[in-house]
Scaffold this active site. Structure first.
Site, PDB file in Angstrom:
ATOM      1  N   SER A  94       1.290  -1.589  -0.559  1.00 55.48           N
ATOM      2  CA  SER A  94       0.500   0.014  -0.251  1.00 55.48           C
ATOM      3  C   SER A  94       1.141   1.140  -0.025  1.00 55.48           C
ATOM      4  O   SER A  94       1.708   1.660   0.642  1.00 55.48           O
ATOM      5  CB  SER A  94      -0.890  -0.232   1.564  1.00 55.48           C
ATOM      6  OG  SER A  94      -1.325   1.399   1.413  1.00 55.48           O
ATOM      7  N   TYR A 104      -1.372  -1.174  10.680  1.00 57.30           N
ATOM      8  CA  TYR A 104      -1.815  -2.081   9.588  1.00 57.30           C
ATOM      9  C   TYR A 104      -0.772  -1.610   8.718  1.00 57.30           C
ATOM     10  O   TYR A 104      -0.136  -2.620   7.980  1.00 57.30           O
ATOM     11  CB  TYR A 104      -3.175  -1.245   9.207  1.00 57.30           C
ATOM     12  CG  TYR A 104      -3.420  -0.892   7.684  1.00 57.30           C
ATOM     13  CD1 TYR A 104      -3.180  -2.863   7.128  1.00 57.30           C
ATOM     14  CD2 TYR A 104      -2.938  -0.122   6.408  1.00 57.30           C
ATOM     15  CE1 TYR A 104      -3.651  -3.034   5.296  1.00 57.30           C
ATOM     16  CE2 TYR A 104      -3.399  -0.713   5.275  1.00 57.30           C
ATOM     17  CZ  TYR A 104      -3.048  -1.761   5.100  1.00 57.30           C
ATOM     18  OH  TYR A 104      -3.564  -2.001   3.626  1.00 57.30           O
ATOM     19  N   LYS A 137       2.314  -4.520   7.118  1.00 63.44           N
ATOM     20  CA  LYS A 137       2.710  -4.092   5.134  1.00 63.44           C
ATOM     21  C   LYS A 137       4.509  -3.807   4.832  1.00 63.44           C
ATOM     22  O   LYS A 137       4.823  -4.202   4.060  1.00 63.44           O
ATOM     23  CB  LYS A 137       1.764  -2.526   4.439  1.00 63.44           C
ATOM     24  CG  LYS A 137       0.782  -3.336   4.325  1.00 63.44           C
ATOM     25  CD  LYS A 137       0.143  -4.110   3.871  1.00 63.44           C
ATOM     26  CE  LYS A 137      -1.206  -4.843   3.589  1.00 63.44           C
ATOM     27  NZ  LYS A 137      -1.415  -6.224   2.998  1.00 63.44           N
ATOM     28  N   ARG A 159      -9.095  14.099  10.063  1.00 66.04           N
ATOM     29  CA  ARG A 159      -9.213  13.110  10.608  1.00 66.04           C
ATOM     30  C   ARG A 159      -8.215  12.324  11.118  1.00 66.04           C
ATOM     31  O   ARG A 159      -6.983  12.933  10.542  1.00 66.04           O
ATOM     32  CB  ARG A 159      -9.380  11.225   9.117  1.00 66.04           C
ATOM     33  CG  ARG A 159      -9.543   9.935  10.100  1.00 66.04           C
ATOM     34  CD  ARG A 159     -10.467   9.283   9.124  1.00 66.04           C
ATOM     35  NE  ARG A 159      -9.706   9.310   8.044  1.00 66.04           N
ATOM     36  CZ  ARG A 159      -9.758   8.812   6.820  1.00 66.04           C
ATOM     37  NH1 ARG A 159     -10.387   7.238   6.686  1.00 66.04           N
ATOM     38  NH2 ARG A 159      -9.315   8.238   5.709  1.00 66.04           N
TER      39      ARG A 159
HETATM   40  P1  NAD Z   1     -11.164  -7.193   1.304  1.00 65.33           P
HETATM   41  O1  NAD Z   1     -11.071  -7.217   2.704  1.00 65.33           O
HETATM   42  O2  NAD Z   1     -12.519  -7.322   0.747  1.00 65.33           O
HETATM   43  O3  NAD Z   1      -9.809  -8.730   0.899  1.00 65.33           O
HETATM   44  C1  NAD Z   1      -9.117  -9.091   1.800  1.00 65.33           C
HETATM   45  C2  NAD Z   1     -10.064 -10.678   1.673  1.00 65.33           C
HETATM   46  O4  NAD Z   1      -8.937 -11.620   2.884  1.00 65.33           O
HETATM   47  C3  NAD Z   1     -10.934 -11.306   1.919  1.00 65.33           C
HETATM   48  O5  NAD Z   1     -11.767 -11.704   1.568  1.00 65.33           O
HETATM   49  C4  NAD Z   1     -10.937 -11.964   3.929  1.00 65.33           C
HETATM   50  O6  NAD Z   1     -11.196 -12.035   3.897  1.00 65.33           O
HETATM   51  C5  NAD Z   1      -9.445 -12.753   2.954  1.00 65.33           C
HETATM   52  N1  NAD Z   1      -8.524 -13.165   4.721  1.00 65.33           N
HETATM   53  C6  NAD Z   1      -8.711 -12.174   5.137  1.00 65.33           C
HETATM   54  N2  NAD Z   1      -7.420 -12.807   6.183  1.00 65.33           N
HETATM   55  C7  NAD Z   1      -7.833 -14.183   5.776  1.00 65.33           C
HETATM   56  C8  NAD Z   1      -6.909 -14.726   6.298  1.00 65.33           C
HETATM   57  N3  NAD Z   1      -5.812 -15.441   7.774  1.00 65.33           N
HETATM   58  N4  NAD Z   1      -6.880 -16.390   5.203  1.00 65.33           N
HETATM   59  C9  NAD Z   1      -7.604 -16.318   4.777  1.00 65.33           C
HETATM   60  N5  NAD Z   1      -8.758 -14.741   4.236  1.00 65.33           N
HETATM   61  C10 NAD Z   1      -8.210 -13.606   4.389  1.00 65.33           C
HETATM   62  O7  NAD Z   1     -10.004  -6.033   0.916  1.00 65.33           O
HETATM   63  P2  NAD Z   1      -9.188  -5.775  -0.265  1.00 65.33           P
HETATM   64  O8  NAD Z   1      -9.836  -4.206  -0.732  1.00 65.33           O
HETATM   65  O9  NAD Z   1      -9.754  -6.586  -1.132  1.00 65.33           O
HETATM   66  O10 NAD Z   1      -7.634  -5.986  -0.117  1.00 65.33           O
HETATM   67  C11 NAD Z   1      -6.768  -6.491  -0.915  1.00 65.33           C
HETATM   68  C12 NAD Z   1      -5.170  -6.445   0.107  1.00 65.33           C
HETATM   69  O11 NAD Z   1      -4.356  -5.213  -0.823  1.00 65.33           O
HETATM   70  C13 NAD Z   1      -5.136  -6.504   0.981  1.00 65.33           C
HETATM   71  O12 NAD Z   1      -4.067  -7.148   1.739  1.00 65.33           O
HETATM   72  C14 NAD Z   1      -5.461  -4.819   1.274  1.00 65.33           C
HETATM   73  O13 NAD Z   1      -4.558  -4.647   3.050  1.00 65.33           O
HETATM   74  C15 NAD Z   1      -4.454  -4.462   0.265  1.00 65.33           C
HETATM   75  N6  NAD Z   1      -4.790  -3.281  -0.401  1.00 65.33           N
HETATM   76  C16 NAD Z   1      -5.564  -2.228   0.297  1.00 65.33           C
HETATM   77  C17 NAD Z   1      -6.177  -1.490  -0.080  1.00 65.33           C
HETATM   78  C18 NAD Z   1      -7.540  -0.778   0.125  1.00 65.33           C
HETATM   79  O14 NAD Z   1      -7.812   0.270  -0.457  1.00 65.33           O
HETATM   80  N7  NAD Z   1      -8.586  -1.914  -0.574  1.00 65.33           N
HETATM   81  C19 NAD Z   1      -5.228  -0.368  -0.352  1.00 65.33           C
HETATM   82  C20 NAD Z   1      -3.665  -0.775  -0.390  1.00 65.33           C
HETATM   83  C21 NAD Z   1      -3.582  -2.013  -0.422  1.00 65.33           C
HETATM   84  C1  UD1 Z   2      -7.414   4.960   3.977  1.00 63.95           C
HETATM   85  C2  UD1 Z   2      -5.819   4.543   5.297  1.00 63.95           C
HETATM   86  C3  UD1 Z   2      -4.809   3.961   4.530  1.00 63.95           C
HETATM   87  C4  UD1 Z   2      -5.312   2.858   3.937  1.00 63.95           C
HETATM   88  C5  UD1 Z   2      -6.349   3.157   2.334  1.00 63.95           C
HETATM   89  C6  UD1 Z   2      -7.509   1.966   1.586  1.00 63.95           C
HETATM   90  C7  UD1 Z   2      -6.253   5.779   6.703  1.00 63.95           C
HETATM   91  C8  UD1 Z   2      -5.667   6.882   7.715  1.00 63.95           C
HETATM   92  N1  UD1 Z   2      -5.849   5.616   5.457  1.00 63.95           N
HETATM   93  O1  UD1 Z   2      -5.850   5.378   2.693  1.00 63.95           O
HETATM   94  O2  UD1 Z   2      -3.850   3.978   5.082  1.00 63.95           O
HETATM   95  O3  UD1 Z   2      -4.405   2.265   2.798  1.00 63.95           O
HETATM   96  O4  UD1 Z   2      -7.751   4.322   3.472  1.00 63.95           O
HETATM   97  O5  UD1 Z   2      -7.492   2.985   0.645  1.00 63.95           O
HETATM   98  O6  UD1 Z   2      -7.634   5.508   6.834  1.00 63.95           O
HETATM   99  N2  UD1 Z   2     -12.301  11.286   3.831  1.00 63.95           N
HETATM  100  C9  UD1 Z   2     -13.379  12.218   4.580  1.00 63.95           C
HETATM  101  N3  UD1 Z   2     -14.904  11.674   4.592  1.00 63.95           N
HETATM  102  C10 UD1 Z   2     -14.680  10.543   4.477  1.00 63.95           C
HETATM  103  C11 UD1 Z   2     -13.754   9.467   3.885  1.00 63.95           C
HETATM  104  C12 UD1 Z   2     -12.541   9.572   4.136  1.00 63.95           C
HETATM  105  O7  UD1 Z   2     -13.819  13.283   4.364  1.00 63.95           O
HETATM  106  O8  UD1 Z   2     -15.750   9.736   5.502  1.00 63.95           O
HETATM  107  C13 UD1 Z   2     -11.321  11.584   3.033  1.00 63.95           C
HETATM  108  C14 UD1 Z   2      -9.790  11.412   3.671  1.00 63.95           C
HETATM  109  O9  UD1 Z   2      -9.655  12.688   4.707  1.00 63.95           O
HETATM  110  C15 UD1 Z   2      -8.706  11.580   2.909  1.00 63.95           C
HETATM  111  C16 UD1 Z   2      -9.478  11.112   1.802  1.00 63.95           C
HETATM  112  O10 UD1 Z   2     -10.787  11.357   1.899  1.00 63.95           O
HETATM  113  O11 UD1 Z   2      -8.393  13.245   2.763  1.00 63.95           O
HETATM  114  C17 UD1 Z   2      -9.441   9.554   0.838  1.00 63.95           C
HETATM  115  O12 UD1 Z   2     -10.336   8.938   2.143  1.00 63.95           O
HETATM  116  P1  UD1 Z   2      -9.884   7.134   2.541  1.00 63.95           P
HETATM  117  O13 UD1 Z   2     -10.743   6.745   1.421  1.00 63.95           O
HETATM  118  O14 UD1 Z   2     -10.092   6.582   4.142  1.00 63.95           O
HETATM  119  O15 UD1 Z   2      -8.534   6.810   1.907  1.00 63.95           O
HETATM  120  P2  UD1 Z   2      -6.881   7.303   2.745  1.00 63.95           P
HETATM  121  O16 UD1 Z   2      -7.145   8.296   3.755  1.00 63.95           O
HETATM  122  O17 UD1 Z   2      -6.650   7.939   1.127  1.00 63.95           O
END
Ligand code: NAD
Ligand code: UD1
Length: 341
Positions: A125, A149, A153, A295
């Protein structure tokens, strides 16, 4: 054709990536403990691609089971999405996060070592950049975490680098670390998408739920940042673009063993208010909002320099903010209660 284990494949990014893997003729095995997802997404992936997915309900921390699975299916590559991802929850429950995200990845690496799977793509991330001194962010920026978190990572990234250094002389191992910016949107069919539990933490799912009438208004966290309109700026990336980035990352490993780190972002930042306007445009709905306190832990601005991914993977994002909002809205309006609809 590869045989690919997709950990966390029932989740948001894993399900969209499975669609792209299947469309490219790969064999896909999904392992998920369903702690944050539903089996319905896997059924939708099969329907959308008209292909079979082997779904296995299980936990990545069960090392013996994982080793047997990798051996039995002769898996060659693993896309590792499984993990927990809620920042606030990680502050309250750090041990659960380190166990799932760090210990879980260690189990996976040992199981891979005990089988013949040698390519690993890891979901990292942009949170590993902490509060960057400048933007856009390149991969060589200093890293740092501000919550468990993000720390989990970063720890996994470091473990992967140490592990690769130790095994690289075998000439077998390929490890790709992908640093996602802010994944949003949904498959164009609107049949799979992001399905957060309870009240969403992230901006786009929150806006979607206001637009569909499930939440009354958006709280905009801070309007006094040093950005063009005072609200936070982020690099939103369409989840299908992100999914395709994984295929390019895997191909890069298949061209030769290596350890690679890439940003997956568009290179363009949008403010909270700009994102809200784009969503109003796409949905035809008015989205009420109120300014609120910043936040804790938020940063002003975060967007990628995505040039390394273009140069080394031949990948760049194709979809802009309009399309991200249109697809997110299609999913939200068709399935107002997500996979439980
Ligand atoms: P998600 O929660 O939708 O998907 C993660 C999946 O992993 C879920 O289906 C959950 O049930 C499964 N899981 C969790 N722990 C497990 C375990 N111990 N064994 C087996 N399955 C398990 O999340 P996502 O948004 O699809 O994210 C996927 C990956 O990408 C994560 O590692 C997350 O940290 C990373 N990531 C996500 C974002 C985002 O904004 N969505 C941003 C940066 C990184
Ligand atoms: C957040 C996580 C980041 C994670 C990412 C995944 C925090 C502090 N950071 O990032 O670690 O990897 O999600 O996608 O939680 N906002 C509002 N109102 C809301 C929600 C968000 O104003 O109800 C604003 C936030 O202040 C920010 C922007 O929207 O400026 C994006 O927020 P968000 O979608 O939560 O993502 P990140 O903060 O970038």
């Amino acid at each position: 054709m590869s045989t690919i284990l997709v950990t966390g494949g029932a989740g948001y990014i894993g399900s969209h990536t499975s669609v792209e893997l299947l469309n490219a003729d790969n064999k896909v095995i999904v392992l998920d403990n369903l702690s944050n997802s539903s089996k319905v997404s896997v059924a939708a992936v099969q329907r959308l691609t008209n292909r079979d997915v082997e779904f296995i309900e299980g936990d990545i921390r069960n090392e013996d089971f994982l080793t047997d699975l990798l051996r039995a299916h002769k898996v060659d590559s693993v896309l590792h999405f499984a993990g927990l991802k809620a920042v606030g929850e990680s502050v309250a429950q750090p041990l659960r996060y380190y166990d799932n995200n760090v210990q879980g990845t260690m189990c996976l690496l040992r199981a891979m070592q005990a089988s013949s799977a040698r390519n690993l793509v890891f979901s990292s991330s942009a949170t590993v950049y902490g509060d960057p001194a400048t933007v856009p962010i390149t991969e060589d920026f200093p890293t740092g975490a501000t919550n468990p978190y993000g720390q989990s990572k970063l720890m996994v990234e470091e473990i992967l680098q140490d592990f690769h250094a130790a095994v690289k002389d075998t000439g077998e191992w390929g490890i790709s670390i992908l640093r996602y910016f802010n994944p949003v949107g949904a498959h164009i069919s609107g049949q799979i998408g992001e399905d957060p539990n309870g009240i969403p933490n992230n901006l786009m799912p929150y806006i979607s739920q206001v637009a569909v009438g499930k939440l009354p208004y958006l709280s905009v966290f801070g309007n006094d940042y040093a950005t063009r309109d005072g609200t936070g700026v982020r690099d939103y990336i369409h989840v299908v673009d992100l999914a395709k980035g994984h295929l390019r990352a895997l191909e890069n490993l298949q061209r030769g063993p290596k350890l690679a780190i890439h940003n997956l972002g568009t290179g363009t930042g949008y403010s909270v208010l700009e994102t809200l306007k784009a969503f109003e445009q796409a949905s035809g709905k008015t989205i009420d909002y109120q300014f609120a306190q910043r936040r804790p832990g938020d940063i002003a601005e975060c967007y990628a320099n995505p040039e390394r991914a273009l140069k080394e993977l031949g990948w760049q994002a194709e979809f802009g903010i309009e399309r991200m909002c249109e697809d997110a809205w299609r999913w939200q309006s068709q399935y107002p209660d997500g996979f439980a609809s």
